[in-house]
Design a protein around this motif. Structure first.
Motif, PDB file in Angstrom:
ATOM      1  N   CYS A  67       0.840  -1.198   0.000  1.00 57.95           N
ATOM      2  CA  CYS A  67       0.000   0.000   0.000  1.00 57.95           C
ATOM      3  C   CYS A  67       0.876   1.249   0.000  1.00 57.95           C
ATOM      4  CB  CYS A  67      -0.928   0.018   1.208  1.00 57.95           C
ATOM      5  SG  CYS A  67      -0.127   0.391   2.792  1.00 57.95           S
ATOM      6  N   GLN A  68       0.291   2.363  -0.427  1.00 56.91           N
ATOM      7  CA  GLN A  68       1.026   3.625  -0.362  1.00 56.91           C
ATOM      8  C   GLN A  68       1.257   3.987   1.104  1.00 56.91           C
ATOM      9  OE1 GLN A  68      -0.721   6.730  -2.726  1.00 56.91           O
ATOM     10  NE2 GLN A  68      -0.513   5.572  -4.623  1.00 56.91           N
TER      11      GLN A  68
ATOM     12  N   LEU B 105       7.790   0.719  11.246  1.00 55.23           N
ATOM     13  CA  LEU B 105       7.661  -0.056  10.009  1.00 55.23           C
ATOM     14  C   LEU B 105       7.470   0.877   8.812  1.00 55.23           C
ATOM     15  CD1 LEU B 105       7.410  -2.967   8.835  1.00 55.23           C
ATOM     16  CD2 LEU B 105       4.929  -2.717   9.108  1.00 55.23           C
ATOM     17  N   LEU B 106       6.625   1.873   8.977  1.00 54.86           N
ATOM     18  CA  LEU B 106       6.385   2.831   7.894  1.00 54.86           C
ATOM     19  C   LEU B 106       7.650   3.614   7.564  1.00 54.86           C
ATOM     20  CD1 LEU B 106       2.904   4.127   9.113  1.00 54.86           C
ATOM     21  CD2 LEU B 106       3.316   2.923   6.961  1.00 54.86           C
TER      22      LEU B 106
ATOM     23  N   CYS C 147       8.318   5.757   4.140  1.00 54.14           N
ATOM     24  CA  CYS C 147       7.239   6.734   4.057  1.00 54.14           C
ATOM     25  C   CYS C 147       7.796   8.154   4.152  1.00 54.14           C
ATOM     26  CB  CYS C 147       6.195   6.500   5.144  1.00 54.14           C
ATOM     27  SG  CYS C 147       6.686   7.054   6.790  1.00 54.14           S
ATOM     28  N   ARG C 148       7.048   9.090   3.655  1.00 57.08           N
ATOM     29  CA  ARG C 148       7.454  10.490   3.777  1.00 57.08           C
ATOM     30  C   ARG C 148       7.298  10.929   5.229  1.00 57.08           C
ATOM     31  NH1 ARG C 148       3.386  11.574  -1.109  1.00 57.08           N
ATOM     32  NH2 ARG C 148       4.523  10.385  -2.692  1.00 57.08           N
TER      33      ARG C 148
ATOM     34  N   ALA D 263      13.951  10.134  -2.916  1.00 57.55           N
ATOM     35  CA  ALA D 263      13.900   9.868  -4.351  1.00 57.55           C
ATOM     36  C   ALA D 263      13.368   8.459  -4.624  1.00 57.55           C
ATOM     37  CB  ALA D 263      15.283  10.044  -4.966  1.00 57.55           C
ATOM     38  N   MET D 264      13.769   7.490  -3.804  1.00 57.37           N
ATOM     39  CA  MET D 264      13.288   6.118  -3.976  1.00 57.37           C
ATOM     40  C   MET D 264      11.802   6.029  -3.656  1.00 57.37           C
ATOM     41  SD  MET D 264      16.503   3.994  -2.338  1.00 57.37           S
ATOM     42  CE  MET D 264      15.821   2.375  -2.689  1.00 57.37           C
ATOM     43  N   ASN D 265      11.350   6.768  -2.660  1.00 57.69           N
ATOM     44  CA  ASN D 265       9.923   6.801  -2.342  1.00 57.69           C
ATOM     45  C   ASN D 265       9.120   7.300  -3.540  1.00 57.69           C
ATOM     46  OD1 ASN D 265       7.596   8.826  -1.475  1.00 57.69           O
ATOM     47  ND2 ASN D 265       7.618   7.171   0.028  1.00 57.69           N
ATOM     48  N   SER D 266       9.613   8.360  -4.164  1.00 49.09           N
ATOM     49  CA  SER D 266       8.924   8.906  -5.328  1.00 49.09           C
ATOM     50  C   SER D 266       8.935   7.925  -6.493  1.00 49.09           C
ATOM     51  CB  SER D 266       9.588  10.229  -5.733  1.00 49.09           C
ATOM     52  OG  SER D 266       8.989  10.771  -6.876  1.00 49.09           O
TER      53      SER D 266
END
Length: 405
Positions: A238-239, A264-265, A270-271, A366-369
């Motif tokens: 999930c996002q 965990l997030l 996560c941002r 950058a990896m999150n994006s």
């Protein structure tokens, strides 16, 4: 809609006749009275009465299902232990099973609503339509999950029910599973392609739906497995930062004092939110959480605490006396850990982040994006850099920071 009948119903002596001048009993009233003998007699004389509907557009099968009259339901569908003189064919069974009442509900909808799992299984085996929506857009899978009928829900998934069907409020079956907290159903839906980021009319994802129903659960119906439900959704991809305009997964986890899910997030990429509840910095929410290490993790991942936030955390320490922490069962070291975290925050205020830490924050963002705000853990090994640097970006060195406080 239900199939119209030209007959008007007139009750006489507890039963209804098809016409004023007729002695023929009405099938629906015989069904509601649980008179199996009359039901058999009526359908033997006139099988077409099975499709008769009442003022609610309901057939006798709807009512047999409502009241749980399994034997009558079987007679109506000619699934019988004894012989019925005039059994209808397969096509007629399908027509009867697919008749919708004034609310758009088929007999299978009613079986799920009334928790009649035996009848639901029967109707499914007779090829009832699994994806017919009622007038609110709910399919039988929506209803089965809402009533927490695990066996029926799993069977519907296996037989091809649409796991991404949406009702009028854009709820999917996965939202319903998150509402009830049924991990087995959630896992089944996800394996059958359910969209983990689907949003309702008010922009609630399954993750935030679980959070909302956990918060409003009464003491008698405790939602006890919130962390397991959230972990299932995170692992399903999930996002990690999707918001409904008020909450994100991270702020929701902190609001529930779930340090495990918050960590965990963060580890998954996560941002980092800047604002927590009530408009203040999220660091204050993290400090109030039962895991002080979340504060360090936030700062190491790019959150810059203000002087006011550090001062607020310092003032909070006396509230968590050793007696209080023992009574809360939070561990005898919590008071000491909070003091150490505040001391660490003061030190961080004096020393700017290292170049390596700044690079780590930038690379993770950058990896999150690039992943669409999904877990970045599996992607570290693909970075064209030494393993030690991969581990550094993946926060495997976080234990060092905990011990070096």
């Amino acid at each position: 809609m239900g199939i119209a009948t030209k007959h008007s119903l007139h009750p006489i002596s507890g039963f209804t006749y098809l016409d004023k001048n007729s002695n023929e009993l009405d099938l629906i009233e015989a069904t509601r009275a649980n008179r199996e003998d009359l039901v058999i007699s009526i359908i033997n004389a006139d099988p077409s009465q099975k499709l008769q509907t009442d003022s609610q557009s309901r057939t006798a099968l709807h009512w047999a299902t409502e009241y749980g009259y399994s034997r009558i339901a079987q007679r109506l569908l000619s699934v019988h232990a004894g012989a019925v003189d005039n059994p209808v064919d397969f096509a007629d069974n399908c027509i009867l099973l697919d008749v919708q009442d004034s609310k758009g509900q088929t007999a299978l909808h009613v079986a799920c609503n009334m928790r009649r799992e035996d009848l639901a299984s029967l109707y499914v085996s007779l090829k009832a339509n699994l994806n017919t929506p009622d007038h609110s857009g709910n399919t039988v899978l929506h209803r089965a999950i809402r009533m927490n009928l695990e066996t029926t829900a799993l069977m519907l998934c296996e037989l091809g029910a649409n796991t991404n069907a949406v009702n009028d409020l854009f709820w999917t079956p996965l939202h319903e599973a998150a509402r009830t907290g049924n991990e087995n159903i959630m896992a089944k839906l996800i394996r059958h392609g359910s969209e983990v980021d689907a949003m309702t009319h008010n922009k609630m994802t399954p993750f935030l739906t679980a959070f909302f129903y956990y918060k409003i659960a009464s003491r008698g119906t405790v939602y006890s497995n919130l962390e397991s439900v959230w972990k299932t959704l995170v692992e399903a991809g999930c996002q990690l930062s999707q918001t409904d305009g008020h909450w994100t997964p991270l702020t929701a986890a902190l609001a529930c004092d779930s340090g495990f899910i918050a960590a965990l997030l963060l580890f998954n990429g996560c941002r980092v939110d800047k604002v927590g509840r009530w408009g203040h910095g999220i660091l204050q929410d993290a400090f109030a959480c039962s895991e002080p290490m979340i504060v360090k993790l936030l700062v190491l991942l790019g959150y810059i605490p203000t002087q006011e936030e550090v001062a607020h955390c310092s003032k909070q320490i006396p509230m968590y006396s050793r007696v209080f922490t023992r009574l809360r069962g939070l561990g005898c070291s919590l008071h000491r850990d909070r003091q150490e975290v505040v001391r660490w925050l003061h030190e961080r205020r004096e020393v700017p982040p290292s170049l390596g830490e700044c690079c780590r924050v930038s690379i993770r963002a950058a990896m999150n994006s690039a992943t669409g705000d999904r877990s970045i853990l599996a992607n570290f090994k693909h970075l064209p850099i030494p393993v030690k640097l991969q581990q550094f970006i993946g926060m495997s060195d976080f234990t060092h920071y905990l011990l070096d406080s």
